[in-house]
Design an enzyme around this catalytic site. Structure first.
Site, PDB file in Angstrom:
ATOM      1  N   TYR A 140      13.754-137.016 -17.102  1.00 55.12           N
ATOM      2  CA  TYR A 140      15.043-136.379 -16.828  1.00 55.12           C
ATOM      3  C   TYR A 140      15.781-135.973 -18.099  1.00 55.12           C
ATOM      4  CZ  TYR A 140      15.382-137.396 -11.789  1.00 55.12           C
ATOM      5  OH  TYR A 140      15.221-137.428 -10.437  1.00 55.12           O
ATOM      6  N   LYS A 190       1.693-144.702 -14.818  1.00 55.01           N
ATOM      7  CA  LYS A 190       0.504-143.846 -14.679  1.00 55.01           C
ATOM      8  C   LYS A 190      -0.272-143.981 -15.988  1.00 55.01           C
ATOM      9  CE  LYS A 190      -1.975-140.753 -12.457  1.00 55.01           C
ATOM     10  NZ  LYS A 190      -2.718-141.022 -11.199  1.00 55.01           N
ATOM     11  N   ASP A 222       0.576-143.557  -7.988  1.00 51.44           N
ATOM     12  CA  ASP A 222      -0.022-143.001  -6.766  1.00 51.44           C
ATOM     13  C   ASP A 222      -0.439-144.119  -5.814  1.00 51.44           C
ATOM     14  OD1 ASP A 222      -1.889-143.619  -8.740  1.00 51.44           O
ATOM     15  OD2 ASP A 222      -3.220-141.939  -8.313  1.00 51.44           O
ATOM     16  N   ASP A 246      12.829-142.284  -8.721  1.00 50.77           N
ATOM     17  CA  ASP A 246      13.511-141.332  -7.842  1.00 50.77           C
ATOM     18  C   ASP A 246      12.644-141.054  -6.617  1.00 50.77           C
ATOM     19  OD1 ASP A 246      15.411-139.347  -7.037  1.00 50.77           O
ATOM     20  OD2 ASP A 246      14.026-137.819  -7.784  1.00 50.77           O
ATOM     21  N   ASP A 250      13.065-142.633  -2.364  1.00 51.32           N
ATOM     22  CA  ASP A 250      13.201-141.847  -1.125  1.00 51.32           C
ATOM     23  C   ASP A 250      12.171-142.306  -0.097  1.00 51.32           C
ATOM     24  OD1 ASP A 250      15.182-140.284  -2.359  1.00 51.32           O
ATOM     25  OD2 ASP A 250      14.439-138.431  -1.450  1.00 51.32           O
TER      26      ASP A 250
END
Ligand code: IPM
Ligand code: MG
Length: 357
Positions: A140, A190, A222, A246, A250
């Site tokens: 970000y 990752k 993942d 983020d 969700d």
């Protein structure tokens, strides 16, 4: 007296904040806690009024405040604006300016909502974890960033960067939280591909040595996205990079039954910023259908973390649970046998439950 800055924001923001404020005031009255409120503009509303998504005055008020309660920012009106004049820059700028590097997103299921989740009851029963999302670095904020053009070809760059200390401080908070919970930290990265994740993993392992009573596991992002759906109960504390957090939060919202239910607390610097994890939902703004529970539970976190009012916080959480158990639902959670209510009625019911607790 504690000073709370209220930022209503855009879309459904003002509607859900109104209810959050009502419940916060009721809970404060209950424990004779004096609060002073100040309003401030951020995001699209601030752009319209001042041209700036994070006006100087808002920043000043927020820096002086004990805590901030925020609705949501963003909407189609400002979609075509350049990046630095988008509503989202208001919120990103505020997080950074206040150094709120730790975003806590607790995911807990209400027993009465087990059937509201798209996942089977046997899969989700017992789910209770908290995401520690790093909030002031990573993808970000990294530079260089931008789009440049050579001939007809454009090239866009974002940068995912982390320093040792940025990783260590969020990891430490996650381990501290795990000590008071089920003593497990899942660090999500990752590392099979990204350099930033390799450093992340190394630093988290180093911090883990300070917490011998806590079990650390590493999981690729993942895999984590899959495991959240397959078996969410396995998680206790999740700690992860800004953008991974983020996205995963969700997903966690859907597990709980609705993204409208999840609160968040952003901590690290002075004060604290409290906001639901959902966005401005322009499609339902002004219709009175938004679920205010994410904001109401954010007000509970504000009482707990910034004002150290554990009892008032628990009263709000119990009130939410009670009203849901009585069968009241906003539209996105409606099911046969439940009673449909709008944003305001839901807020009134929870306020009443706080008052009579
Ligand atoms: C969130 C939101 C924000 C984010 C947006 C509005 C910038 O999605 O708080 O999760 O991406 O951090
Ligand atoms: Mg988000």
């Amino acid at each position: 007296m504690a000073t709370i800055v209220i930022i209503r924001g855009d879309g459904i923001g003002p509607e859900v904040v109104e209810e959050g404020l009502k419940v916060l005031k009721a809970a404060a009255r209950k424990v004779s806690l004096a609060l002073e409120f100040q309003e401030a503009l951020l995001g699209g509303a601030a752009i319209d009024a001042t041209g700036d998504p994070l006006p100087e005055e808002t920043l000043h008020r927020c820096k002086q405040a004990d805590a901030i309660l925020l609705g949501a920012v963003g909407g189609p009106t400002w979609d075509s604006h350049p990046r630095e004049k988008r509503p989202e820059q208001g919120i990103l700028g505020l997080r950074k300016a206040l150094q709120l590097y730790a975003n806590l997103r607790p995911v807990r299921l209400f027993p009465s909502l087990l059937e509201a989740s798209p996942l089977k009851r046997e899969v989700i029963e017992g789910t209770d974890f908290i995401i520690f999302r790093e909030l002031t670095s990573g993808l970000y904020y990294g530079t260089p960033r931008g789009i440049d053009k050579s001939g007809d070809e454009e090239r866009a760059v974002d940068t995912l960067s982390y320093t040792t200390s940025e990783i260590a401080r969020i990891a430490r908070l996650a381990f501290q939280a795990a000590e008071g919970r089920r003593k497990k930290v899942s660090s999500i990265d990752k590392a099979n591909v990204l350099m930033s994740s390799q450093l992340w993993r190394r630093v988290v392992m180093h911090v883990a040595q300070e917490f011998p009573g806590v079990t650390l596991e590493h999981m690729l992002v993942d895999t984590c996205a899959m495991q959240l759906i397959r078996n969410p109960c396995q998680f206790d504390v999740i700690v992860t990079e800004n953008m991974f957090g983020d996205i995963l939060s969700d997903e966690a919202g859907a597990i709980a039954g609705s993204i409208g239910l999840l609160p968040s607390a952003s901590l690290g610097g002075a004060g604290g910023l409290y906001e639901p994890i959902h966005g401005a939902a322009p499609n339902i703004a002004g219709t009175g259908q938004a679920n205010p529970i994410g904001t109401i539970l954010s007000a509970a976190l504000l009482l707990r973390y910034s004002l150290k009012q554990q009892q008032a916080a628990t009263t709000i959480e119990a009130a939410v649970e009670q009203v849901l158990a009585q069968g009241y639902r906003t539209p996105e959670l409606e099911q046969p046998g439940t009673e449909l209510v709008g944003t305001q009625r839901m807020g009134d019911l929870i306020t009443r439950a706080v008052e009579t607790a």
